[in-house]
Motif scaffolding. Structure first.
Motif, PDB file in Angstrom:
ATOM      1  N   ASN A  47      87.805   7.240  -2.431  1.00  0.00           N
ATOM      2  CA  ASN A  47      86.720   7.779  -1.458  1.00  0.00           C
ATOM      3  C   ASN A  47      87.422   7.957   0.101  1.00  0.00           C
ATOM      4  O   ASN A  47      86.922   6.830   0.823  1.00  0.00           O
ATOM      5  N   HIS A  48      88.306   8.841   0.267  1.00  0.00           N
ATOM      6  CA  HIS A  48      88.736   8.901   1.546  1.00  0.00           C
ATOM      7  C   HIS A  48      87.893   9.774   2.293  1.00  0.00           C
ATOM      8  O   HIS A  48      87.602  11.063   2.066  1.00  0.00           O
ATOM      9  N   VAL A  53      97.184  10.923   3.102  1.00  0.00           N
ATOM     10  CA  VAL A  53      98.581  10.904   2.932  1.00  0.00           C
ATOM     11  C   VAL A  53      99.158  10.319   1.935  1.00  0.00           C
ATOM     12  O   VAL A  53      98.709   9.223   1.627  1.00  0.00           O
ATOM     13  N   VAL A  54      99.965  10.875   1.344  1.00  0.00           N
ATOM     14  CA  VAL A  54     100.536  10.602  -0.066  1.00  0.00           C
ATOM     15  C   VAL A  54     102.075  10.632   0.035  1.00  0.00           C
ATOM     16  O   VAL A  54     102.754  11.713   0.550  1.00  0.00           O
ATOM     17  N   THR A  55     102.628   9.726  -0.656  1.00  0.00           N
ATOM     18  CA  THR A  55     104.231   9.736  -0.507  1.00  0.00           C
ATOM     19  C   THR A  55     104.727   9.088  -1.862  1.00  0.00           C
ATOM     20  O   THR A  55     103.784   8.171  -2.373  1.00  0.00           O
ATOM     21  N   THR A  56     105.829   9.418  -2.588  1.00  0.00           N
ATOM     22  CA  THR A  56     106.205   8.562  -3.608  1.00  0.00           C
ATOM     23  C   THR A  56     107.802   8.564  -3.604  1.00  0.00           C
ATOM     24  O   THR A  56     108.654   9.308  -3.216  1.00  0.00           O
ATOM     25  N   ASP A  57     108.152   7.365  -4.234  1.00  0.00           N
ATOM     26  CA  ASP A  57     109.719   6.978  -4.257  1.00  0.00           C
ATOM     27  C   ASP A  57     110.240   6.650  -5.760  1.00  0.00           C
ATOM     28  O   ASP A  57     109.393   5.866  -6.391  1.00  0.00           O
ATOM     29  N   LEU A  58     111.422   6.901  -6.146  1.00  0.00           N
ATOM     30  CA  LEU A  58     112.039   6.070  -7.165  1.00  0.00           C
ATOM     31  C   LEU A  58     113.014   5.511  -6.963  1.00  0.00           C
ATOM     32  O   LEU A  58     113.886   5.586  -6.007  1.00  0.00           O
ATOM     33  N   LEU A  59     112.897   4.013  -7.445  1.00  0.00           N
ATOM     34  CA  LEU A  59     114.168   3.319  -7.322  1.00  0.00           C
ATOM     35  C   LEU A  59     114.832   3.010  -8.498  1.00  0.00           C
ATOM     36  O   LEU A  59     114.234   2.652  -9.623  1.00  0.00           O
ATOM     37  N   VAL A  60     116.249   3.330  -8.795  1.00  0.00           N
ATOM     38  CA  VAL A  60     116.833   3.436 -10.254  1.00  0.00           C
ATOM     39  C   VAL A  60     117.890   2.380  -9.886  1.00  0.00           C
ATOM     40  O   VAL A  60     118.979   2.271  -9.177  1.00  0.00           O
ATOM     41  N   MET A  90     103.873   8.507   9.184  1.00  0.00           N
ATOM     42  CA  MET A  90     103.015   9.437   9.522  1.00  0.00           C
ATOM     43  C   MET A  90     101.803   9.082  10.453  1.00  0.00           C
ATOM     44  O   MET A  90     100.877   9.687  10.822  1.00  0.00           O
ATOM     45  N   ASN A  91     101.969   7.925  11.116  1.00  0.00           N
ATOM     46  CA  ASN A  91     101.077   7.289  11.863  1.00  0.00           C
ATOM     47  C   ASN A  91      99.656   7.133  11.274  1.00  0.00           C
ATOM     48  O   ASN A  91      98.708   7.107  11.774  1.00  0.00           O
ATOM     49  N   ALA A  92      99.743   6.713   9.887  1.00  0.00           N
ATOM     50  CA  ALA A  92      98.595   6.576   9.177  1.00  0.00           C
ATOM     51  C   ALA A  92      98.652   4.992   8.546  1.00  0.00           C
ATOM     52  O   ALA A  92      99.730   4.313   8.931  1.00  0.00           O
ATOM     53  N   GLN A  93      97.546   4.864   8.063  1.00  0.00           N
ATOM     54  CA  GLN A  93      97.378   3.292   7.381  1.00  0.00           C
ATOM     55  C   GLN A  93      97.216   3.431   5.865  1.00  0.00           C
ATOM     56  O   GLN A  93      96.465   4.315   5.227  1.00  0.00           O
ATOM     57  N   GLY A 150      97.587   6.916   1.935  1.00  0.00           N
ATOM     58  CA  GLY A 150      96.899   6.244   3.005  1.00  0.00           C
ATOM     59  C   GLY A 150      96.073   7.371   3.841  1.00  0.00           C
ATOM     60  O   GLY A 150      95.730   8.346   3.153  1.00  0.00           O
ATOM     61  N   GLN A 151      95.392   6.801   4.853  1.00  0.00           N
ATOM     62  CA  GLN A 151      94.553   7.636   5.481  1.00  0.00           C
ATOM     63  C   GLN A 151      94.791   7.677   7.029  1.00  0.00           C
ATOM     64  O   GLN A 151      95.243   6.704   7.673  1.00  0.00           O
ATOM     65  N   ALA A 152      94.382   8.828   7.658  1.00  0.00           N
ATOM     66  CA  ALA A 152      94.691   9.093   9.271  1.00  0.00           C
ATOM     67  C   ALA A 152      93.421   9.966   9.637  1.00  0.00           C
ATOM     68  O   ALA A 152      93.307  10.871   8.781  1.00  0.00           O
TER      69      ALA A 152
END
Length: 349
Positions: A47-48, A53-60, A90-93, A150-152
């Protein structure tokens, strides 16, 4: 936390997929009020009330890390930091993460416990909830995918596209240490291959090795800037090297930049290690990567608010796009900057 011995070798098949997920996620606790439903259903419920703010990464394995010198606990911790850093850029938490893993049967339950102990430590320290994910089998190696949310407030979000000519270019912390830590680890690994009885000599490299194995996302810088009343005009995290990230800012903001060589922040251990490996410290700072510091621009009117802070360094200023992107050398020569990043550094060997 998990209790096991080094002699434990529990096969993943003994627990099964759902049993393994239950086992590995048993210590995750919900801390964020925005987490309505965490692990245990078909999907998490959040419940934002602000912008998400959304991000994703792969580590191979074999591409982003080598388990010959990357402990699994450190790998879990670093995998979280890589993603949280993008949220803070993104200056978000950051508030939630999901964790998905694909691994071969060479990994035991105890090995994944080690990995998850690092993830748990990172989540607790940075106050984020682990709200979902997946585990599956792989033909070889291990791949980790983490998504961070995150949120901002709308007015607080900082994009790469807001820099203006004459804005000051600022960086947190120091640069180049992570790349140099990798060089040390690679060297010691080669020694080990020749002589398995050799003990790695890492004591005098503690800081830079930690920069590589256990980086810290700069949540504190986002909080500091807010406390100082400074809203960056643009921001990015330094994962691929200073030159690459600066070019991203310039491209997205349609500006040029002047970066001053004598202002680049280097830790004394990084300087001495550059000398030992016969590497140019400026080249390492520009192209090294994986420092996970924040690079941002501010209006000149905010200079007095940050000038005395030891966590921040003004390293240049933005210019008109027509001026291009240059390094101003210690000899006051303008050198065009080309992004080479991590791959460019590795290709030199």
């Amino acid at each position: 936390m998990f209790q096991n011995t080094k002699d434990s070798k529990t096969k993943l098949s003994e627990l099964g997929e759902f049993g393994l997920i239950d086992h590995l996620t048993q210590f995750f606790k919900v801390k964020q009020i925005s987490t309505v439903k965490s692990i245990g259903d078909d999907a998490a419920v959040l419940n934002h009330d602000k912008f998400t703010v959304v991000t994703t990464d792969l580590l191979v394995e074999g591409v982003h890390f080598d388990l010959a010198y990357m402990p699994l606990k450190h790998l879990g911790y670093k995998a979280v930091m890589v993603n949280l850093s993008d949220i803070y850029a993104m200056n978000a938490q950051a508030e939630q993460i999901t964790v998905s893993i694909a691994c071969s049967n060479r990994f035991t339950v105890e090995a994944l416990e080690e990995l998850y102990s690092g993830i748990t430590a990172a989540a607790e320290l940075y106050n984020v909830d682990v709200v979902g994910g997946d585990t599956t089998s792989a033909v070889k190696g291990i791949t980790i995918s983490i998504t961070a949310l995150g949120q901002a407030k709308k007015e607080d979000i900082t994009y790469r596209s807001g820099a203006k000519p004459n804005d000051l270019l600022v960086v947190s912390g120091d640069l180049g240490g992570a790349f140099l830590g990798l060089k040390v680890l690679q060297r010691e690994n080669e020694v080990f291959k020749v002589n398995p009885n050799a003990q790695p000599e890492l004591e005098k490299y503690t800081y830079i090795v930690e920069r590589q194995l256990k980086p810290e996302a700069r949540k504190d810088i986002v909080e500091l800037l807010k406390a100082l009343g400074v809203k960056p005009t643009s921001m990015i995290d330094i994962s691929d090297g200073l030159s690459s990230e600066l070019m991203h800012l310039c491209k997205n903001s349609k500006v040029g930049a002047n970066l001053f060589e004598d202002k680049l922040p280097l830790d004394p251990m990084s300087i001495s290690t550059c000398e030992e490996f016969e590497l140019d410290s400026t080249t390492v700072v520009l192209n090294g990567g994986e420092d996970y510091e924040l690079l941002f621009t501010i209006d000149q009117s905010d200079f007095d608010k940050i000038k005395a802070n030891p966590n921040l360094t003004v390293i240049g200023h933005m210019a008109e796009q027509s001026e291009g992107i240059h390094l101003i050398s210690r000899m006051n020569t303008k050198i065009p900057i080309k992004a080479r990043g991590w791959n460019g550094m590795e290709d030199e060997d």
